[in-house]
Design an enzyme around this catalytic site. Structure first.
Site, PDB file in Angstrom:
ATOM      1  N   ARG A 103       1.051  -1.068   0.007  1.00  0.00           N
ATOM      2  CA  ARG A 103       0.085   0.060  -0.116  1.00  0.00           C
ATOM      3  C   ARG A 103       0.817   1.225  -0.094  1.00  0.00           C
ATOM      4  O   ARG A 103       0.418   2.290  -0.645  1.00  0.00           O
ATOM      5  CB  ARG A 103      -0.875   0.107   0.985  1.00  0.00           C
ATOM      6  CG  ARG A 103      -2.169  -0.927   1.098  1.00  0.00           C
ATOM      7  CD  ARG A 103      -3.156  -0.861   2.315  1.00  0.00           C
ATOM      8  NE  ARG A 103      -2.701  -0.810   3.684  1.00  0.00           N
ATOM      9  CZ  ARG A 103      -2.776  -1.972   4.134  1.00  0.00           C
ATOM     10  NH1 ARG A 103      -3.341  -3.234   3.495  1.00  0.00           N
ATOM     11  NH2 ARG A 103      -2.455  -2.055   5.633  1.00  0.00           N
TER      12      ARG A 103
ATOM     13  N   CYS B 204      -6.009 -17.719  15.459  1.00  0.00           N
ATOM     14  CA  CYS B 204      -6.718 -17.785  17.045  1.00  0.00           C
ATOM     15  C   CYS B 204      -8.012 -18.435  16.742  1.00  0.00           C
ATOM     16  O   CYS B 204      -8.732 -18.742  17.718  1.00  0.00           O
ATOM     17  CB  CYS B 204      -6.854 -16.304  17.153  1.00  0.00           C
ATOM     18  SG  CYS B 204      -5.333 -15.562  17.680  1.00  0.00           S
TER      19      CYS B 204
ATOM     20  N   THR C 204      16.582  -5.205  13.614  1.00  0.00           N
ATOM     21  CA  THR C 204      17.542  -6.121  14.153  1.00  0.00           C
ATOM     22  C   THR C 204      18.866  -5.322  14.245  1.00  0.00           C
ATOM     23  O   THR C 204      19.126  -4.238  13.780  1.00  0.00           O
ATOM     24  CB  THR C 204      17.672  -7.581  13.869  1.00  0.00           C
ATOM     25  OG1 THR C 204      18.379  -7.206  12.491  1.00  0.00           O
ATOM     26  CG2 THR C 204      16.211  -7.938  13.444  1.00  0.00           C
TER      27      THR C 204
ATOM     28  N   TYR D  27      14.596  -6.884   9.624  1.00  0.00           N
ATOM     29  CA  TYR D  27      13.685  -6.427  10.612  1.00  0.00           C
ATOM     30  C   TYR D  27      13.112  -7.775  11.252  1.00  0.00           C
ATOM     31  O   TYR D  27      13.106  -8.736  10.441  1.00  0.00           O
ATOM     32  CB  TYR D  27      12.547  -5.633   9.912  1.00  0.00           C
ATOM     33  CG  TYR D  27      13.026  -4.202   9.482  1.00  0.00           C
ATOM     34  CD1 TYR D  27      12.670  -2.998  10.133  1.00  0.00           C
ATOM     35  CD2 TYR D  27      13.836  -4.090   8.475  1.00  0.00           C
ATOM     36  CE1 TYR D  27      13.079  -1.966   9.717  1.00  0.00           C
ATOM     37  CE2 TYR D  27      14.152  -2.990   7.813  1.00  0.00           C
ATOM     38  CZ  TYR D  27      13.678  -1.856   8.680  1.00  0.00           C
ATOM     39  OH  TYR D  27      14.059  -0.502   8.061  1.00  0.00           O
ATOM     40  N   ALA D  28      12.380  -7.659  12.168  1.00  0.00           N
ATOM     41  CA  ALA D  28      12.183  -8.685  12.865  1.00  0.00           C
ATOM     42  C   ALA D  28      10.675  -8.356  13.551  1.00  0.00           C
ATOM     43  O   ALA D  28      10.635  -7.429  14.205  1.00  0.00           O
ATOM     44  CB  ALA D  28      12.782  -9.494  13.925  1.00  0.00           C
TER      45      ALA D  28
ATOM     46  N   ASP E 258       5.518 -12.833  17.374  1.00  0.00           N
ATOM     47  CA  ASP E 258       5.998 -13.731  18.596  1.00  0.00           C
ATOM     48  C   ASP E 258       7.331 -14.180  18.699  1.00  0.00           C
ATOM     49  O   ASP E 258       7.869 -14.738  19.695  1.00  0.00           O
ATOM     50  CB  ASP E 258       4.958 -15.319  18.441  1.00  0.00           C
ATOM     51  CG  ASP E 258       3.542 -14.707  18.619  1.00  0.00           C
ATOM     52  OD1 ASP E 258       3.210 -13.623  18.726  1.00  0.00           O
ATOM     53  OD2 ASP E 258       2.931 -15.616  18.096  1.00  0.00           O
TER      54      ASP E 258
ATOM     55  N   LYS F 192     -24.334   5.163  35.858  1.00  0.00           N
ATOM     56  CA  LYS F 192     -22.987   4.951  36.261  1.00  0.00           C
ATOM     57  C   LYS F 192     -22.580   3.599  36.115  1.00  0.00           C
ATOM     58  O   LYS F 192     -22.605   2.688  36.549  1.00  0.00           O
ATOM     59  CB  LYS F 192     -23.307   5.130  37.959  1.00  0.00           C
ATOM     60  CG  LYS F 192     -23.569   6.637  38.300  1.00  0.00           C
ATOM     61  CD  LYS F 192     -23.648   6.855  39.701  1.00  0.00           C
ATOM     62  CE  LYS F 192     -24.898   6.167  40.450  1.00  0.00           C
ATOM     63  NZ  LYS F 192     -24.744   6.595  42.047  1.00  0.00           N
TER      64      LYS F 192
END
Length: 547
Positions: A21, A42, A268, A274-275, A278, A429
């Site tokens: 993009r 997930c 890194t 780059y990393a 997880d 409330k």
């Protein structure tokens, strides 16, 4: 510019889409050693339980759609086996043909993910023992259950994925037992909040074996440190570790756990690599300490940030706070930030409180209660963390609290939030406002608290007054030894029975009436304390045997 991305789930897929993009002319290659990219990891347990009926629905994107929409060269079943960082080359193996080839890059993004931990015990490689990481794992588990007519399942590990698996195996018709080495389920919860989860899960028919470890797996059973369980199928869900063997020989720095070290731009120590996701060490947003928080939301954000930086846009990752939520049958469990154990470990001087509130206006049908625990910095009042266990409306309350933490709100700021209200959705409330009111009263000295774990230390020698302001009908359901009974609405008529020179420790069912009693007594010159969470929380702790 030519960017190679290793790993096609969450962070990797997000990085590829974002980079396209931002740069229509970039050459982007996405390598994924598995069969699928951008799948709903997930959602995997819900295919086993039949909630998601078609496994095709687990695929968020396909290589073909990625190519047509984002012009990304997606290569599934292609495993990166070596990084030659000095030459800016990556060695790749085509797992279908066994061909090994090299691909050059200008920038490289590593989204290596995390792999399930497999304990080193006898029997973990038997055919009925599984871990859950991807779609093929899910399919194998479901097929095994049907093929072998499995009836008894043992889930080892009681955190988020373990409990989702327990629920879905139960939905698939199996008798389910959960074995957990810790003293409670869901590590992000404190033990007192987990008590409610334990009792609910047992009511649903799942057996819990807490403070019990796995020693051995045999063909039709598991051997625990204490006892044995029948097991036609075993799911190992004892945690994950960074899957970073690829970087061991290319000069990329990792920590003792194996997590890749990155800066705020996800870079890194090796130029142009780059990393994300997880596999990386992050900073805890609250404590600023290094952390391992493997969650899909942060992984997606990190992928976006890496792409931004490659495309020349300044972008930073500011840390993870560990916001997570679990559906457990009809119950919802949600956490964000620090729990008490974390706060104690960081030596933060903190305050806490409990609240039990309805999900929406009490007069509107269908409302259910939720238990809320909040922790805040005693000096600055900044919110450190929160836990909610309940049913309807838990998610939106936790999202508010997670947002408040992200913007460095004080616990007392919650009192002034203007939240949407209509009887089907909340109260005038809101529980979040109520949490702010309670904290404001505590921080300004309008009343004092004591807690369920303090009760056993209260003297019974008459040096203090112990007061139960519940109704007589409530007391028939159980009481705390040594507490005298004066219902709240009769308190003013019995003040002469309470010596003014002795502190008064008060409890009701949930904490509201004991607070009102404290204010009444304060008005007459007494020193008083309210039991946070009330009899309700105390009784659950008592039932769980933690008192």
């Amino acid at each position: 510019m030519k960017t190679i991305i290793v790993g096609g789930v969450a962070g990797g897929a997000s990085a590829a889409a974002r980079l396209r993009r931002l740069d229509e002319k970039a050459e982007i290659i996405l390598l994924e050693r598995g069969e699928f990219v951008s799948f709903a990891n997930c959602g995997l347990p819900y295919y086993i339980g039949g909630v998601i009926k078609d496994k095709e629905n687990l695929k968020v994107q396909t290589p073909q759609r990625f190519k047509s929409r984002f012009n990304v060269d997606v290569r599934v079943c292609h495993e990166a086996i070596e990084i030659l960082s000095k030459q800016k080359l990556i060695r790749v193996k085509d797992l279908e043909t066994n061909e090994i080839y090299e691909e050059s890059y200008d920038t490289l993004i590593l989204s290596l993910g995390a792999a399930p931990i497999v304990p080193k015990i006898e029997g973990v490689h038997l055919e009925h023992v599984f871990t859950l990481r991807n779609i093929p794992d899910t399919v194998k588990i479901k097929e095994y259950i049907h093929k072998h007519n499995a009836r008894n399942a043992v889930v080892v590990g009681g955190d988020y994925i373990g409990m989702e698996m327990a629920e879905n195996l139960h939905a698939a018709g199996l008798e389910v037992s959960v074995v957990e080495l810790a003293d409670h389920l869901i590590a992000a919860l404190d033990l007192d909040m987990a008590c409610e989860v334990h009792q609910y899960v047992r009511q649903k028919g799942i057996k819990l074996y807490l403070k019990n470890g796995l020693k051995e797996i045999q063909k039709d059973k598991v051997v625990l440190e204490e006892g044995e369980l029948l097991a036609d199928i075993v799911i190992l869900s004892v945690g994950v570790r960074p899957d970073t063997k690829l970087v061991k020989t290319c000069g990329i720095h990792t920590n003792a756990r194996g997590s890749i070290l990155v800066d705020q731009h996800m870079r890194t120590n090796v130029l142009d690599i780059y990393a994300v996701g997880d596999a990386v060490e992050v900073q805890n947003f609250i404590t600023k300490a290094p952390a391992f928080i493997p969650l899909a939301g942060p992984a997606n954000k990190q992928g976006r940030i890496a792409a931004d930086c490659i495309a020349g846009h300044s972008s930073k990752y500011l840390g993870s706070q560990g916001s997570a939520i679990l559906k457990l049958f009809d119950m919802t469990v949600a956490t964000t930030g620090l729990n008490e154990k974390n706060a104690e470990a960081t030596k933060i001087e903190y305050e806490k409180t409990y609240l039990y509130a309805a999900s929406h206006a009490s007069y509107y049908p269908g409302g259910k209660g939720m238990s809320i625990k909040a922790i805040w910095d005693k000096k600055t009042l900044q919110i450190l963390g929160a836990q909610i266990v309940g049913f309807d409306g838990v998610d939106k309350r936790m999202d508010i609290l997670a947002t408040a933490i992200r913007f460095h709100a004080k616990i007392t700021d919650l009192a002034s939030l203007e939240l949407c209200y209509a009887p089907p959705f909340g109260s005038a409330k809101d529980p979040i406002n109520m949490l702010g009111f309670v904290a404001e009263n505590i921080s300004t000295g309008k009343f004092n608290q004591f807690f369920w774990h303090d009760v056993k230390r209260l003297p019974l020698d008459g040096s203090v007054t112990l007061l139960d302001v519940r109704t007589k009908a409530e007391i028939e359901g159980g009481k705390i030894n040594g507490f005298i009974s004066i219902p709240l609405d009769e308190l003013r008529e019995h003040l002469d029975e309470l010596p003014k020179d002795k502190p008064v420790f008060i409890h009701c069912h949930s904490g509201l009436r004991s607070y009102i009693a404290c204010r009444i007594l304060t008005g007459y010159g007494y020193t008083s304390y309210s039991l946070a969470g009330g009899w309700r929380l105390y009784a659950k702790a008592l039932e769980e045997g933690i008192l």
